[in-house]
Design a protein around this motif. Structure first.
Motif, PDB file in Angstrom:
ATOM      1  N   ILE A  90       0.847  -1.186   0.000  1.00 59.45           N
ATOM      2  CA  ILE A  90       0.000   0.000   0.000  1.00 59.45           C
ATOM      3  C   ILE A  90       0.889   1.245   0.000  1.00 59.45           C
ATOM      4  CG2 ILE A  90      -1.698   1.297   1.357  1.00 59.45           C
ATOM      5  CD1 ILE A  90      -2.803  -1.515   2.188  1.00 59.45           C
ATOM      6  N   THR A  91       0.585   2.157  -0.898  1.00 54.46           N
ATOM      7  CA  THR A  91       1.343   3.402  -1.030  1.00 54.46           C
ATOM      8  C   THR A  91       0.810   4.421  -0.025  1.00 54.46           C
ATOM      9  OG1 THR A  91       1.632   2.974  -3.382  1.00 54.46           O
ATOM     10  CG2 THR A  91       2.029   5.236  -2.631  1.00 54.46           C
ATOM     11  N   LEU A  92       1.715   4.986   0.752  1.00 50.13           N
ATOM     12  CA  LEU A  92       1.367   6.034   1.711  1.00 50.13           C
ATOM     13  C   LEU A  92       2.077   7.322   1.313  1.00 50.13           C
ATOM     14  CD1 LEU A  92       1.861   4.154   5.121  1.00 50.13           C
ATOM     15  CD2 LEU A  92      -0.267   4.485   3.853  1.00 50.13           C
ATOM     16  N   GLU A  93       1.490   8.423   1.706  1.00 53.47           N
ATOM     17  CA  GLU A  93       2.139   9.727   1.533  1.00 53.47           C
ATOM     18  C   GLU A  93       2.208  10.358   2.913  1.00 53.47           C
ATOM     19  OE1 GLU A  93       0.632  13.989   0.078  1.00 53.47           O
ATOM     20  OE2 GLU A  93       0.414  12.450  -1.455  1.00 53.47           O
ATOM     21  N   LYS A  94       3.443  10.613   3.392  1.00 52.51           N
ATOM     22  CA  LYS A  94       3.588  11.208   4.716  1.00 52.51           C
ATOM     23  C   LYS A  94       3.298  12.704   4.644  1.00 52.51           C
ATOM     24  CE  LYS A  94       6.547  11.309   8.774  1.00 52.51           C
ATOM     25  NZ  LYS A  94       5.960  12.529   9.265  1.00 52.51           N
ATOM     26  N   VAL A  95       2.530  13.180   5.592  1.00 50.34           N
ATOM     27  CA  VAL A  95       2.247  14.618   5.673  1.00 50.34           C
ATOM     28  C   VAL A  95       3.476  15.280   6.302  1.00 50.34           C
ATOM     29  CG1 VAL A  95       0.735  16.371   6.680  1.00 50.34           C
ATOM     30  CG2 VAL A  95      -0.237  14.188   5.914  1.00 50.34           C
ATOM     31  N   PRO A  96       4.045  16.293   5.649  1.00 45.69           N
ATOM     32  CA  PRO A  96       5.259  16.937   6.182  1.00 45.69           C
ATOM     33  C   PRO A  96       5.066  17.443   7.621  1.00 45.69           C
ATOM     34  CG  PRO A  96       4.761  17.732   3.977  1.00 45.69           C
ATOM     35  CD  PRO A  96       3.594  16.895   4.406  1.00 45.69           C
ATOM     36  N   ASN A  97       6.065  17.196   8.441  1.00 45.75           N
ATOM     37  CA  ASN A  97       6.121  17.669   9.836  1.00 45.75           C
ATOM     38  C   ASN A  97       4.996  17.137  10.734  1.00 45.75           C
ATOM     39  OD1 ASN A  97       8.355  19.295   9.059  1.00 45.75           O
ATOM     40  ND2 ASN A  97       6.929  20.784   8.251  1.00 45.75           N
ATOM     41  N   LYS A  98       4.364  16.045  10.340  1.00 43.59           N
ATOM     42  CA  LYS A  98       3.319  15.440  11.175  1.00 43.59           C
ATOM     43  C   LYS A  98       3.470  13.930  11.139  1.00 43.59           C
ATOM     44  CE  LYS A  98      -0.263  18.923  10.631  1.00 43.59           C
ATOM     45  NZ  LYS A  98      -1.669  19.171  10.336  1.00 43.59           N
ATOM     46  N   ASN A  99       2.944  13.278  12.162  1.00 38.76           N
ATOM     47  CA  ASN A  99       2.921  11.821  12.171  1.00 38.76           C
ATOM     48  C   ASN A  99       1.586  11.359  11.601  1.00 38.76           C
ATOM     49  OD1 ASN A  99       5.489  11.067  13.348  1.00 38.76           O
ATOM     50  ND2 ASN A  99       4.757  12.180  15.135  1.00 38.76           N
ATOM     51  N   THR A 100       1.359  11.780  10.361  1.00 35.82           N
ATOM     52  CA  THR A 100       0.121  11.477   9.660  1.00 35.82           C
ATOM     53  C   THR A 100       0.479  11.011   8.253  1.00 35.82           C
ATOM     54  OG1 THR A 100      -1.034  13.190  10.916  1.00 35.82           O
ATOM     55  CG2 THR A 100      -2.094  12.448   8.889  1.00 35.82           C
ATOM     56  N   TYR A 101      -0.273  10.038   7.760  1.00 35.35           N
ATOM     57  CA  TYR A 101      -0.040   9.491   6.428  1.00 35.35           C
ATOM     58  C   TYR A 101      -1.355   9.447   5.665  1.00 35.35           C
ATOM     59  CZ  TYR A 101       4.113   7.672   8.784  1.00 35.35           C
ATOM     60  OH  TYR A 101       5.271   7.547   9.504  1.00 35.35           O
ATOM     61  N   TYR A 102      -1.298   9.750   4.378  1.00 37.61           N
ATOM     62  CA  TYR A 102      -2.447   9.552   3.496  1.00 37.61           C
ATOM     63  C   TYR A 102      -2.305   8.184   2.843  1.00 37.61           C
ATOM     64  CZ  TYR A 102      -3.510  14.527   3.855  1.00 37.61           C
ATOM     65  OH  TYR A 102      -3.830  15.782   4.323  1.00 37.61           O
ATOM     66  N   VAL A 103      -3.401   7.465   2.737  1.00 37.31           N
ATOM     67  CA  VAL A 103      -3.407   6.171   2.061  1.00 37.31           C
ATOM     68  C   VAL A 103      -3.741   6.445   0.595  1.00 37.31           C
ATOM     69  CG1 VAL A 103      -4.482   3.891   1.938  1.00 37.31           C
ATOM     70  CG2 VAL A 103      -4.160   5.005   4.166  1.00 37.31           C
ATOM     71  N   ILE A 104      -2.739   6.310  -0.263  1.00 35.23           N
ATOM     72  CA  ILE A 104      -2.917   6.615  -1.672  1.00 35.23           C
ATOM     73  C   ILE A 104      -3.571   5.428  -2.387  1.00 35.23           C
ATOM     74  CG2 ILE A 104      -1.730   7.299  -3.813  1.00 35.23           C
ATOM     75  CD1 ILE A 104      -1.649   9.388  -1.441  1.00 35.23           C
ATOM     76  N   GLY A 105      -3.133   4.228  -2.050  1.00 41.22           N
ATOM     77  CA  GLY A 105      -3.751   3.050  -2.648  1.00 41.22           C
ATOM     78  C   GLY A 105      -2.808   1.877  -2.770  1.00 41.22           C
ATOM     79  N   TYR A 106      -3.276   0.883  -3.474  1.00 38.35           N
ATOM     80  CA  TYR A 106      -2.545  -0.364  -3.695  1.00 38.35           C
ATOM     81  C   TYR A 106      -1.500  -0.136  -4.766  1.00 38.35           C
ATOM     82  CZ  TYR A 106      -1.929  -5.339  -4.764  1.00 38.35           C
ATOM     83  OH  TYR A 106      -1.411  -6.589  -4.964  1.00 38.35           O
ATOM     84  N   LYS A 107      -0.279  -0.649  -4.524  1.00 41.22           N
ATOM     85  CA  LYS A 107       0.828  -0.445  -5.481  1.00 41.22           C
ATOM     86  C   LYS A 107       0.606  -1.253  -6.745  1.00 41.22           C
ATOM     87  CE  LYS A 107       4.307   0.614  -2.053  1.00 41.22           C
ATOM     88  NZ  LYS A 107       5.465   0.213  -1.320  1.00 41.22           N
TER      89      LYS A 107
END
Length: 107
Positions: A90-107
């Motif tokens: 699963i592809t994640l995108e880390k939010v800059p300067n936060k411990n938060t990730y967006y779930v982009i989807g299946y690779k």
């Protein structure tokens, strides 16, 4: 899984607005049918660390929020999230300067 069940499992009230937002998030998540079952399992596993999966308020993605207490636990939860993503491709995108990730989807 039905949309109402997803909302309920993530702690949301089932409202027309929540259902519409979930619909946009699902349509925006690549390979959602692969991601879905793993997302709920991750949400359940994160609860013990005061962290969770939610609908993002500013982007049409699921977000993973790490709100663990203390630097050591934050690192542990971030590692748990990273391993989860690698295991299920699963592809994640880390939010800059936060411990938060967006779930982009299946690779």
């Amino acid at each position: 899984m039905q949309k109402q069940a997803i909302l309920t499992q993530l702690g949301y009230s089932v409202t027309p607005n929540a259902e519409a937002q979930l619909e946009r998030v699902i349509n925006n998540t690549v390979g959602f049918e692969h991601v879905e079952k793993h997302l709920i399992a991750l949400h359940d596993a994160l609860k013990a660390h005061h962290s969770f999966v939610a609908l993002s308020s500013n982007k049409d993605y699921f977000k993973i929020k790490n709100e663990a207490a203390g630097a050591e636990l934050v690192d542990e939860v971030n590692e748990m999230i990273t391993k989860w993503a690698a295991k299920y491709k699963i592809t994640l995108e880390k939010v800059p300067n936060k411990n938060t990730y967006y779930v982009i989807g299946y690779k």
